[in-house]
Design a protein around this motif. Structure first.
Motif, PDB file in Angstrom:
ATOM      1  N   LYS A  13      77.891  41.990  24.106  1.00 54.08           N
ATOM      2  CA  LYS A  13      77.291  42.638  22.942  1.00 54.08           C
ATOM      3  C   LYS A  13      78.228  42.458  21.761  1.00 54.08           C
ATOM      4  O   LYS A  13      79.440  42.677  21.866  1.00 54.08           O
ATOM      5  N   GLU A  14      77.674  42.055  20.622  1.00 49.80           N
ATOM      6  CA  GLU A  14      78.501  41.814  19.442  1.00 49.80           C
ATOM      7  C   GLU A  14      79.034  43.127  18.874  1.00 49.80           C
ATOM      8  O   GLU A  14      78.320  44.123  18.800  1.00 49.80           O
ATOM      9  N   GLN A  15      80.297  43.105  18.462  1.00 51.56           N
ATOM     10  CA  GLN A  15      80.953  44.299  17.956  1.00 51.56           C
ATOM     11  C   GLN A  15      81.072  44.344  16.437  1.00 51.56           C
ATOM     12  O   GLN A  15      81.301  45.397  15.857  1.00 51.56           O
TER      13      GLN A  15
ATOM     14  N   LEU B 155      80.261  34.459  26.851  1.00 49.98           N
ATOM     15  CA  LEU B 155      79.480  33.953  25.730  1.00 49.98           C
ATOM     16  C   LEU B 155      79.366  35.015  24.647  1.00 49.98           C
ATOM     17  O   LEU B 155      79.031  36.169  24.922  1.00 49.98           O
ATOM     18  N   GLY B 156      79.631  34.612  23.414  1.00 51.48           N
ATOM     19  CA  GLY B 156      79.473  35.507  22.282  1.00 51.48           C
ATOM     20  C   GLY B 156      78.963  34.735  21.083  1.00 51.48           C
ATOM     21  O   GLY B 156      78.992  33.510  21.067  1.00 51.48           O
ATOM     22  N   VAL B 157      78.495  35.461  20.091  1.00 51.16           N
ATOM     23  CA  VAL B 157      78.144  34.827  18.819  1.00 51.16           C
ATOM     24  C   VAL B 157      79.416  34.706  17.994  1.00 51.16           C
ATOM     25  O   VAL B 157      79.790  33.630  17.543  1.00 51.16           O
ATOM     26  N   GLN B 158      80.109  35.832  17.823  1.00 51.20           N
ATOM     27  CA  GLN B 158      81.425  35.819  17.200  1.00 51.20           C
ATOM     28  C   GLN B 158      82.467  36.143  18.261  1.00 51.20           C
ATOM     29  O   GLN B 158      82.176  36.760  19.272  1.00 51.20           O
TER      30      GLN B 158
ATOM     31  N   THR C 260      74.998  45.935  28.273  1.00 52.68           N
ATOM     32  CA  THR C 260      73.916  46.829  27.848  1.00 52.68           C
ATOM     33  C   THR C 260      73.774  46.826  26.330  1.00 52.68           C
ATOM     34  O   THR C 260      74.755  46.953  25.597  1.00 52.68           O
ATOM     35  N   GLY C 261      72.545  46.639  25.861  1.00 52.99           N
ATOM     36  CA  GLY C 261      72.260  46.670  24.434  1.00 52.99           C
ATOM     37  C   GLY C 261      72.595  45.397  23.684  1.00 52.99           C
ATOM     38  O   GLY C 261      72.454  45.349  22.459  1.00 52.99           O
ATOM     39  N   ALA C 262      72.995  44.346  24.403  1.00 55.23           N
ATOM     40  CA  ALA C 262      73.417  43.111  23.733  1.00 55.23           C
ATOM     41  C   ALA C 262      72.323  42.510  22.865  1.00 55.23           C
ATOM     42  O   ALA C 262      72.592  41.930  21.814  1.00 55.23           O
ATOM     43  N   GLY C 263      71.069  42.625  23.293  1.00 56.86           N
ATOM     44  CA  GLY C 263      69.982  41.999  22.560  1.00 56.86           C
ATOM     45  C   GLY C 263      69.165  42.933  21.705  1.00 56.86           C
ATOM     46  O   GLY C 263      68.156  42.518  21.125  1.00 56.86           O
ATOM     47  N   ALA C 264      69.591  44.181  21.595  1.00 57.82           N
ATOM     48  CA  ALA C 264      68.763  45.191  20.931  1.00 57.82           C
ATOM     49  C   ALA C 264      68.411  44.823  19.495  1.00 57.82           C
ATOM     50  O   ALA C 264      67.265  44.986  19.063  1.00 57.82           O
ATOM     51  N   LEU C 265      69.378  44.305  18.728  1.00 58.97           N
ATOM     52  CA  LEU C 265      69.123  43.985  17.323  1.00 58.97           C
ATOM     53  C   LEU C 265      68.396  42.663  17.152  1.00 58.97           C
ATOM     54  O   LEU C 265      67.983  42.310  16.042  1.00 58.97           O
ATOM     55  N   ALA C 266      68.218  41.927  18.251  1.00 58.16           N
ATOM     56  CA  ALA C 266      67.457  40.677  18.218  1.00 58.16           C
ATOM     57  C   ALA C 266      66.112  40.847  18.911  1.00 58.16           C
ATOM     58  O   ALA C 266      65.464  39.856  19.286  1.00 58.16           O
ATOM     59  N   ALA C 267      65.682  42.083  19.076  1.00 60.57           N
ATOM     60  CA  ALA C 267      64.384  42.416  19.679  1.00 60.57           C
ATOM     61  C   ALA C 267      64.280  41.953  21.130  1.00 60.57           C
ATOM     62  O   ALA C 267      63.207  41.573  21.604  1.00 60.57           O
ATOM     63  N   ILE C 268      65.414  42.001  21.857  1.00 62.69           N
ATOM     64  CA  ILE C 268      65.413  41.685  23.285  1.00 62.69           C
ATOM     65  C   ILE C 268      65.942  42.910  24.025  1.00 62.69           C
ATOM     66  O   ILE C 268      67.078  43.351  23.797  1.00 62.69           O
ATOM     67  N   SER C 269      65.140  43.460  24.899  1.00 69.75           N
ATOM     68  CA  SER C 269      65.526  44.678  25.614  1.00 69.75           C
ATOM     69  C   SER C 269      66.359  44.358  26.847  1.00 69.75           C
ATOM     70  O   SER C 269      66.350  43.232  27.368  1.00 69.75           O
TER      71      SER C 269
ATOM     72  N   GLY D 193      73.572  40.924  14.171  1.00 70.50           N
ATOM     73  CA  GLY D 193      72.391  41.271  14.958  1.00 70.50           C
ATOM     74  C   GLY D 193      72.028  40.266  16.022  1.00 70.50           C
ATOM     75  O   GLY D 193      71.062  40.461  16.756  1.00 70.50           O
ATOM     76  N   ARG D 194      72.798  39.180  16.120  1.00 71.03           N
ATOM     77  CA  ARG D 194      72.455  38.123  17.070  1.00 71.03           C
ATOM     78  C   ARG D 194      73.046  38.391  18.450  1.00 71.03           C
ATOM     79  O   ARG D 194      73.924  39.233  18.618  1.00 71.03           O
ATOM     80  N   VAL D 195      72.551  37.646  19.419  1.00 74.05           N
ATOM     81  CA  VAL D 195      73.064  37.708  20.782  1.00 74.05           C
ATOM     82  C   VAL D 195      73.175  36.269  21.286  1.00 74.05           C
ATOM     83  O   VAL D 195      72.408  35.396  20.892  1.00 74.05           O
ATOM     84  N   ALA D 196      74.135  36.023  22.182  1.00 73.02           N
ATOM     85  CA  ALA D 196      74.477  34.658  22.588  1.00 73.02           C
ATOM     86  C   ALA D 196      73.629  34.110  23.723  1.00 73.02           C
ATOM     87  O   ALA D 196      73.818  32.969  24.140  1.00 73.02           O
ATOM     88  N   ALA D 197      72.703  34.892  24.240  1.00 71.06           N
ATOM     89  CA  ALA D 197      71.790  34.405  25.276  1.00 71.06           C
ATOM     90  C   ALA D 197      70.451  35.094  25.101  1.00 71.06           C
ATOM     91  O   ALA D 197      70.357  36.151  24.469  1.00 71.06           O
ATOM     92  N   THR D 198      69.428  34.507  25.654  1.00 72.73           N
ATOM     93  CA  THR D 198      68.089  35.082  25.655  1.00 72.73           C
ATOM     94  C   THR D 198      67.566  35.043  27.085  1.00 72.73           C
ATOM     95  O   THR D 198      68.156  34.361  27.942  1.00 72.73           O
ATOM     96  N   PRO D 199      66.492  35.752  27.389  1.00 70.15           N
ATOM     97  CA  PRO D 199      65.924  35.634  28.744  1.00 70.15           C
ATOM     98  C   PRO D 199      65.645  34.190  29.139  1.00 70.15           C
ATOM     99  O   PRO D 199      65.819  33.810  30.299  1.00 70.15           O
ATOM    100  N   GLU D 200      65.241  33.378  28.177  1.00 73.48           N
ATOM    101  CA  GLU D 200      64.989  31.958  28.454  1.00 73.48           C
ATOM    102  C   GLU D 200      66.243  31.263  28.969  1.00 73.48           C
ATOM    103  O   GLU D 200      66.212  30.554  29.989  1.00 73.48           O
TER     104      GLU D 200
END
Length: 373
Positions: A7-9, A71-74, A37-46, A14-21
């Motif tokens: 989860k990005e700090q 894996l991270g965005v930043q 937990t909550g890693a994708g919340a701001l990218a509309a991924i639960s 608001g991005r996340v480094a992985a998706t369900p895909e």
């Protein structure tokens, strides 16, 4: 092989480094995936979506514990990932020049830090290029941000009450972000012009239906700079460009600047005196504001008004489209790791060309040539 998705700090990220895909694809390669937990919340991924894709969802300690790849965005705080496996890879946008102390900390902790923004701009690495995927979205969003601040319409409108003139939009810097900004402004019906120090971009500008504005009779860059970027120009060229821009910018309603030089402050393209020549209500969007800014008076994270002109300096513009930006970023990371996945070893094994380009630390030391000396 355990892959951890953090989860990005950082505030505003608001991005996340992985998706369900991409989680499903990593699992298909034979890896296990843990998502904070909550890693994708701001990218509309639960969390449930990650769980349905096969990931284990938990707190940071559980996510990091024993992870071979993080894996991270930043870049994450090194102190927050101490439970990872010895020699674990940290794969993210690591800002090596601005965050040199953090790079040193990765080395001291024994992590192998891989800076995705150092991905070479070669054909086989295009699908791994986070800078291009994120700049594409930033260029698009910059036009929408300009439209939101501009108090007039973009397209020409002919009505019974009279005609509304089309907005005049000037793009400075025709890389990935600039090209997308041209295309977006054209789709919205604006009259678009653009400039760049690289002569080769003139045809690209014209192919998108925009007017090229170039310095004549003073030599610029005929091809691309290192890695596809522009480089700093001669004093003669800079003076000629400033004169050309000054006469052109005074007639524009919206200016979008995108010029960056890797590892150096962004070049100054627009001065306070030039801003003063624009009519009140005009808008400038400075996409380089976090690197020092192309525009005198721009402020990172703020929209300010100077001489009646609104200067937009949003931070992390790609993150303002967090769902799409995450999807593209995540695919870049998957394409990178899967390209080098060794089925026998059950993990990725980098080749020399790309490995040397992105690897910042290894064996407890900083090893990248751009960070040595």
């Amino acid at each position: 092989m355990k892959i951890a998705v953090l989860k990005e700090q950082n505030a505003g990220e608001g991005r996340v480094a992985a998706t369900p895909e991409t989680v499903k694809k990593f699992i298909a390669l034979g890896a296990s995936v843990a998502v904070e937990t909550g890693a994708g919340a701001l990218a509309a991924i639960s969390d449930a979506q990650f769980g349905d894709a096969g990931a284990a969802v938990g707190d940071r300690a559980a996510t990091v514990a024993g992870a071979d790849i993080l894996l991270g965005v930043q870049g994450p705080d090194p102190a927050s990932i101490t439970g990872a496996a010895p020699g674990a890879w940290v794969v993210a946008s690591l800002s090596p020049f601005a965050e040199r102390a953090r790079v040193d900390a990765y080395a001291a902790a024994g992590f192998e830090a891989l800076a995705m923004e150092f991905m070479p701009r070669i054909t086989r690495a295009q699908s791994m290029d986070i800078l291009s995927s994120q700049a594409n979205l930033a260029g698009y969003k910059a036009v929408l941000d300009a439209a939101a601040e501009y108090g007039r319409a973009f397209p020409m409108m002919m009505t019974a009450a009279g005609t509304v003139s089309a907005a005049r939009v000037f793009i400075m810097g025709v890389g990935v972000a600039g090209l997308q900004a041209i295309a977006t402004a054209r789709r919205l019906g604006a009259q678009v012009s653009a400039t760049d120090v690289r002569a080769a971009t003139k045809e690209q500008i014209m192919s998108l239906g925009a007017k090229p504005i170039f310095v004549e009779n003073v030599k610029g860059i005929e091809g691309e700079g290192t890695g596809g970027y522009a480089t700093e120009m001669s004093a003669e060229y800079q003076a000629a460009q400033a004169e050309l821009v000054s006469s052109h910018i005074a007639k524009q309603d919206i200016v979008i600047t995108t010029a960056l030089i890797p590892g150096r402050p962004a070049p100054r393209l627009i001065s306070d005196a030039q801003i003063a020549t624009m009519r009140p209500g005009s808008v400038i969007v400075d996409l380089a504001v976090e690197s020092g800014g192309n525009v005198e008076g721009s402020v990172a994270g703020e929209v300010v008004e100077v001489h009646g002109v609104r200067i937009v300096g949003h931070r992390n513009v790609a993150s303002r489209l967090s769902a799409d930006a995450s999807a593209l970023f995540a695919r870049n990371l998957f394409n990178f790791l899967s390209t080098f996945w060794d089925k026998d070893a059950g993990k990725p094994v980098l080749d020399e060309e790309i490995g040397t380009a992105v690897r910042l630390t290894q064996g407890g030391k900083v090893v990248h040539e751009r960070l040595l000396g």
